[in-house]
Design a protein around this motif. Structure first.
Motif, PDB file in Angstrom:
ATOM      1  N   ALA A  64       0.859  -1.188   0.000  1.00 60.10           N
ATOM      2  CA  ALA A  64       0.000   0.000   0.000  1.00 60.10           C
ATOM      3  C   ALA A  64       0.892   1.234   0.000  1.00 60.10           C
ATOM      4  O   ALA A  64       2.093   1.163   0.279  1.00 60.10           O
ATOM      5  CB  ALA A  64      -0.932  -0.004   1.206  1.00 60.10           C
ATOM      6  N   GLY A  65       0.285   2.363  -0.299  1.00 57.58           N
ATOM      7  CA  GLY A  65       1.039   3.606  -0.407  1.00 57.58           C
ATOM      8  C   GLY A  65       1.637   4.055   0.912  1.00 57.58           C
ATOM      9  O   GLY A  65       1.034   3.891   1.979  1.00 57.58           O
ATOM     10  N   ALA A  66       2.846   4.615   0.831  1.00 56.33           N
ATOM     11  CA  ALA A  66       3.525   5.072   2.047  1.00 56.33           C
ATOM     12  C   ALA A  66       4.586   6.106   1.699  1.00 56.33           C
ATOM     13  O   ALA A  66       5.112   6.134   0.577  1.00 56.33           O
ATOM     14  CB  ALA A  66       4.167   3.898   2.773  1.00 56.33           C
ATOM     15  N   LEU A  67       4.890   6.956   2.669  1.00 55.13           N
ATOM     16  CA  LEU A  67       6.057   7.837   2.596  1.00 55.13           C
ATOM     17  C   LEU A  67       7.220   7.106   3.238  1.00 55.13           C
ATOM     18  O   LEU A  67       7.075   6.487   4.296  1.00 55.13           O
ATOM     19  CB  LEU A  67       5.785   9.133   3.352  1.00 55.13           C
ATOM     20  CG  LEU A  67       6.990  10.055   3.550  1.00 55.13           C
ATOM     21  CD1 LEU A  67       7.388  10.724   2.240  1.00 55.13           C
ATOM     22  CD2 LEU A  67       6.716  11.087   4.634  1.00 55.13           C
ATOM     23  N   ARG A  68       8.385   7.192   2.607  1.00 60.25           N
ATOM     24  CA  ARG A  68       9.557   6.513   3.156  1.00 60.25           C
ATOM     25  C   ARG A  68      10.773   7.419   3.044  1.00 60.25           C
ATOM     26  O   ARG A  68      10.967   8.079   2.030  1.00 60.25           O
ATOM     27  CB  ARG A  68       9.818   5.203   2.395  1.00 60.25           C
ATOM     28  CG  ARG A  68      11.040   4.440   2.892  1.00 60.25           C
ATOM     29  CD  ARG A  68      11.199   3.150   2.100  1.00 60.25           C
ATOM     30  NE  ARG A  68      11.540   3.406   0.707  1.00 60.25           N
ATOM     31  CZ  ARG A  68      11.470   2.509  -0.261  1.00 60.25           C
ATOM     32  NH1 ARG A  68      11.036   1.287   0.012  1.00 60.25           N
ATOM     33  NH2 ARG A  68      11.806   2.806  -1.497  1.00 60.25           N
ATOM     34  N   PHE A  69      11.555   7.493   4.103  1.00 56.19           N
ATOM     35  CA  PHE A  69      12.890   8.075   3.990  1.00 56.19           C
ATOM     36  C   PHE A  69      13.865   7.135   4.684  1.00 56.19           C
ATOM     37  O   PHE A  69      13.701   6.765   5.836  1.00 56.19           O
ATOM     38  CB  PHE A  69      12.982   9.521   4.522  1.00 56.19           C
ATOM     39  CG  PHE A  69      12.190   9.842   5.755  1.00 56.19           C
ATOM     40  CD1 PHE A  69      12.755   9.768   7.026  1.00 56.19           C
ATOM     41  CD2 PHE A  69      10.876  10.267   5.653  1.00 56.19           C
ATOM     42  CE1 PHE A  69      12.040  10.100   8.159  1.00 56.19           C
ATOM     43  CE2 PHE A  69      10.136  10.603   6.788  1.00 56.19           C
ATOM     44  CZ  PHE A  69      10.720  10.515   8.052  1.00 56.19           C
ATOM     45  N   THR A  70      14.821   6.682   3.924  1.00 54.82           N
ATOM     46  CA  THR A  70      15.760   5.658   4.387  1.00 54.82           C
ATOM     47  C   THR A  70      16.877   6.304   5.204  1.00 54.82           C
ATOM     48  O   THR A  70      16.971   7.527   5.320  1.00 54.82           O
ATOM     49  CB  THR A  70      16.364   4.917   3.194  1.00 54.82           C
ATOM     50  OG1 THR A  70      17.031   5.864   2.347  1.00 54.82           O
ATOM     51  CG2 THR A  70      15.285   4.216   2.381  1.00 54.82           C
ATOM     52  N   ARG A  71      17.720   5.450   5.758  1.00 58.47           N
ATOM     53  CA  ARG A  71      18.881   5.937   6.499  1.00 58.47           C
ATOM     54  C   ARG A  71      20.107   5.226   5.938  1.00 58.47           C
ATOM     55  O   ARG A  71      20.184   3.996   5.934  1.00 58.47           O
ATOM     56  CB  ARG A  71      18.735   5.661   7.993  1.00 58.47           C
ATOM     57  CG  ARG A  71      19.816   6.318   8.845  1.00 58.47           C
ATOM     58  CD  ARG A  71      19.572   6.016  10.317  1.00 58.47           C
ATOM     59  NE  ARG A  71      18.430   6.725  10.850  1.00 58.47           N
ATOM     60  CZ  ARG A  71      18.464   7.947  11.375  1.00 58.47           C
ATOM     61  NH1 ARG A  71      19.608   8.635  11.375  1.00 58.47           N
ATOM     62  NH2 ARG A  71      17.386   8.511  11.862  1.00 58.47           N
ATOM     63  N   GLY A  72      21.041   5.997   5.435  1.00 60.16           N
ATOM     64  CA  GLY A  72      22.217   5.430   4.797  1.00 60.16           C
ATOM     65  C   GLY A  72      23.446   5.455   5.680  1.00 60.16           C
ATOM     66  O   GLY A  72      23.365   5.548   6.911  1.00 60.16           O
ATOM     67  N   GLY A  73      24.617   5.383   5.030  1.00 64.34           N
ATOM     68  CA  GLY A  73      25.877   5.406   5.754  1.00 64.34           C
ATOM     69  C   GLY A  73      26.054   6.678   6.559  1.00 64.34           C
ATOM     70  O   GLY A  73      25.600   7.754   6.165  1.00 64.34           O
ATOM     71  N   GLY A  74      26.697   6.543   7.712  1.00 66.65           N
ATOM     72  CA  GLY A  74      26.904   7.693   8.585  1.00 66.65           C
ATOM     73  C   GLY A  74      25.626   8.194   9.209  1.00 66.65           C
ATOM     74  O   GLY A  74      25.544   9.347   9.645  1.00 66.65           O
ATOM     75  N   ASN A  75      24.573   7.330   9.233  1.00 65.62           N
ATOM     76  CA  ASN A  75      23.267   7.691   9.792  1.00 65.62           C
ATOM     77  C   ASN A  75      22.615   8.870   9.081  1.00 65.62           C
ATOM     78  O   ASN A  75      21.804   9.598   9.665  1.00 65.62           O
ATOM     79  CB  ASN A  75      23.365   7.984  11.293  1.00 65.62           C
ATOM     80  CG  ASN A  75      23.263   6.730  12.134  1.00 65.62           C
ATOM     81  OD1 ASN A  75      22.583   5.787  11.740  1.00 65.62           O
ATOM     82  ND2 ASN A  75      23.950   6.710  13.265  1.00 65.62           N
ATOM     83  N   VAL A  76      22.971   9.072   7.813  1.00 66.93           N
ATOM     84  CA  VAL A  76      22.375  10.166   7.032  1.00 66.93           C
ATOM     85  C   VAL A  76      21.006   9.731   6.528  1.00 66.93           C
ATOM     86  O   VAL A  76      20.851   8.661   5.939  1.00 66.93           O
ATOM     87  CB  VAL A  76      23.279  10.533   5.848  1.00 66.93           C
ATOM     88  CG1 VAL A  76      22.609  11.596   4.981  1.00 66.93           C
ATOM     89  CG2 VAL A  76      24.632  11.029   6.344  1.00 66.93           C
ATOM     90  N   ILE A  77      19.995  10.562   6.773  1.00 68.56           N
ATOM     91  CA  ILE A  77      18.638  10.251   6.331  1.00 68.56           C
ATOM     92  C   ILE A  77      18.487  10.630   4.862  1.00 68.56           C
ATOM     93  O   ILE A  77      18.874  11.723   4.453  1.00 68.56           O
ATOM     94  CB  ILE A  77      17.607  10.990   7.190  1.00 68.56           C
ATOM     95  CG1 ILE A  77      17.636  10.449   8.626  1.00 68.56           C
ATOM     96  CG2 ILE A  77      16.207  10.841   6.606  1.00 68.56           C
ATOM     97  CD1 ILE A  77      16.652  11.111   9.551  1.00 68.56           C
TER      98      ILE A  77
END
Length: 457
Positions: free
Chosen positions: A423-436
């Motif tokens: 289903a539809g969602a907003l997503r923001f991941t977290r990469g290296g160095g804890n950068v969003i």
């Protein structure tokens, strides 16, 4: 001696007469009619010419919150053993072991040395009563279902339990303290692996209730009812792969308890100056301030669970091994947690409204989420709360962010089938160095537990 014999005979006759109760019907013309009470099983009042309702001989009214079945699933009489079932399975078998359990984790075969014991099984949720994990519901239909732990406890608390025998079969006679009606539970024992144990010494019945522990990583157990000559209780629990009997109840599925949440005031309705005029809430459902995590909801569910995955998702059908279609759009419906828990015009945002938020606002990340500033300078904060999974709520302080939209995924796969699992969602991941990472309106698993940030027109 003759007088003594005649006296005894007379007393016996009087005793018999005293025990033969009758039902007397008084007619409007003053006449009466009598019938022996022993000949009457039920009295109904019906409209003339109306066909009487069919009687389900399985139903026994004990004066409790639900009616109980007169015999076990798979039997045809009270003293019949019926079938044995593993927890959440709907067919009997000959081997009740971990290797044959339907809801074992297949990862065990390859990664058993990397799994904790509680991960050996797929947990099926706080209760499966009335679902397609419920053999009574599947086999008998209607309002028949496997009783909860609470319903078994009610049976024991409001009835007399007598260890006895019927037609040579040992078991427990359960007699209502309210109306005197009774059921019989045969001491059928249980199945462990291929072994039939405790035959004629104990009754073992599954409840539909999971043994919930504060630490989710404890071993997987489920409540059972156990009766023998000296004890009766629904407080025991066991591994899900052993085989127990099922004694069904008939009644509506208990209504789920809604969480008690903080509701927003008018001051919490934030106008960001968006083109649509949509207002956004200042905090998540289940939170009380902007920076706090709210409750973790699966899509179209309105309560939080201890853990979330496919097999305890309310809209997963284990018989079809597929997700059920709920609706194309759930905003402002019974499936919308914001609408149900907050009311007053609050609802889940659509994907279009979430995309409007992404496209028209300035997003600035810190270590724990995003500050979102609208065209008019007003702002909201979206914490990166993570996702509830089979392992429960996130334990890390640094998580990605996920927020539900109200849209089902109506796309089709390469076989032309609807993609019902997402289903539809907003997503923001977290990469290296804890950068969003940058916010993205996309799709995620409906069975995952994530946050809801409501909107208001």
């Amino acid at each position: 001696m003759k007088k003594l014999f005649l006296s005894l005979l007379a007393l016996t006759a009087l005793a018999v007469v005293a025990q033969q109760k009758i039902m007397r019907i008084h007619y409007a013309d003053g006449t009466t009619e009598t019938h022996p009470v022993s000949d009457v099983t039920k009295i109904t009042f019906e409209e003339k010419g109306e066909d009487p309702e069919p009687v389900d001989e399985r139903i026994v009214d004990l004066g409790l919150s639900v009616c109980w079945a007169s015999y076990n699933i798979g039997a045809d009489k009270p003293e019949g053993y019926g079938n044995f079932y593993a927890y959440g399975e709907i067919e009997p078998k000959t081997d009740y072991s971990f290797d044959t359990y339907q809801w074992r984790n297949p990862d065990y075969d390859e990664y058993y040395d990397q799994l904790d014991e509680w991960e050996y099984y797929y947990k099926l949720g706080a209760t499966f009563t009335g679902t397609n994990y419920d053999v009574a519901h599947v086999k008998w239909g209607g309002d028949w279902r496997v009783p909860t732990k609470e319903e078994w406890s009610e049976l024991f608390n409001k009835c007399e339990v007598t260890w006895t025998a019927i037609n040579g079969v040992t078991g427990a006679k359960i007699t209502s303290k309210t109306n005197g009606n009774w059921i019989f539970l045969p001491a059928a024992g249980n199945m462990v692996g291929k072994n039939h144990t405790h035959d004629q010494t104990g009754c073992f019945y599954w409840t539909s209730t999971e043994f919930v522990q504060s630490d989710i990583s404890q071993e997987c157990r489920n409540y059972r009812a156990n009766i023998d000559a000296t004890n009766h209780s629904a407080d025991g629990y066991d591994y899900p792969d052993v085989g127990f009997n099922i004694r069904a109840v008939c009644g509506p599925v208990p209504v789920e308890t809604l969480p008690d949440v903080v509701k927003p005031t008018e001051a919490d309705m934030i106008d960001l100056g968006l083109p649509s005029g949509t207002k956004w809430a200042a905090f998540n459902v289940g939170a009380s301030k902007a920076s706090s995590n709210g409750l973790f909801f699966c899509w179209a569910e309105v309560t939080e669970k201890q853990y979330s995955h496919t097999y305890n998702y309310k809209y997963y059908d284990p018989l079809a091994d597929d997700y059920m279609f709920v609706a194309e759009q759930i905003a402002d419906t019974e499936y919308d947690a914001a609408h149900v828990l907050w009311g007053d015009g609050w609802r889940m945002p659509t994907m279009a409204e979430m995309q409007e938020l992404v496209d028209n606002c300035t997003w600035t990340a810190d270590s724990y989420g995003y500050k979102v500033v609208g065209p008019n300078g007003n702002s909201i904060y979206l914490p990166a709360s993570g996702m509830m999974t089979y392992k429960g709520a996130p334990r890390s302080s640094y998580n990605p962010g996920y927020y539900w939209c109200s849209d089902a995924d109506m796309r089709t796969n390469s076989q032309g089938q609807q993609m019902k699992t997402t289903a539809g969602a907003l997503r923001f991941t977290r990469g290296g160095g804890n950068v969003i990472g940058a916010p993205q309106v996309t799709y995620t698993s409906r069975a995952a537990g994530i946050q809801i940030r409501p909107v208001h027109d």
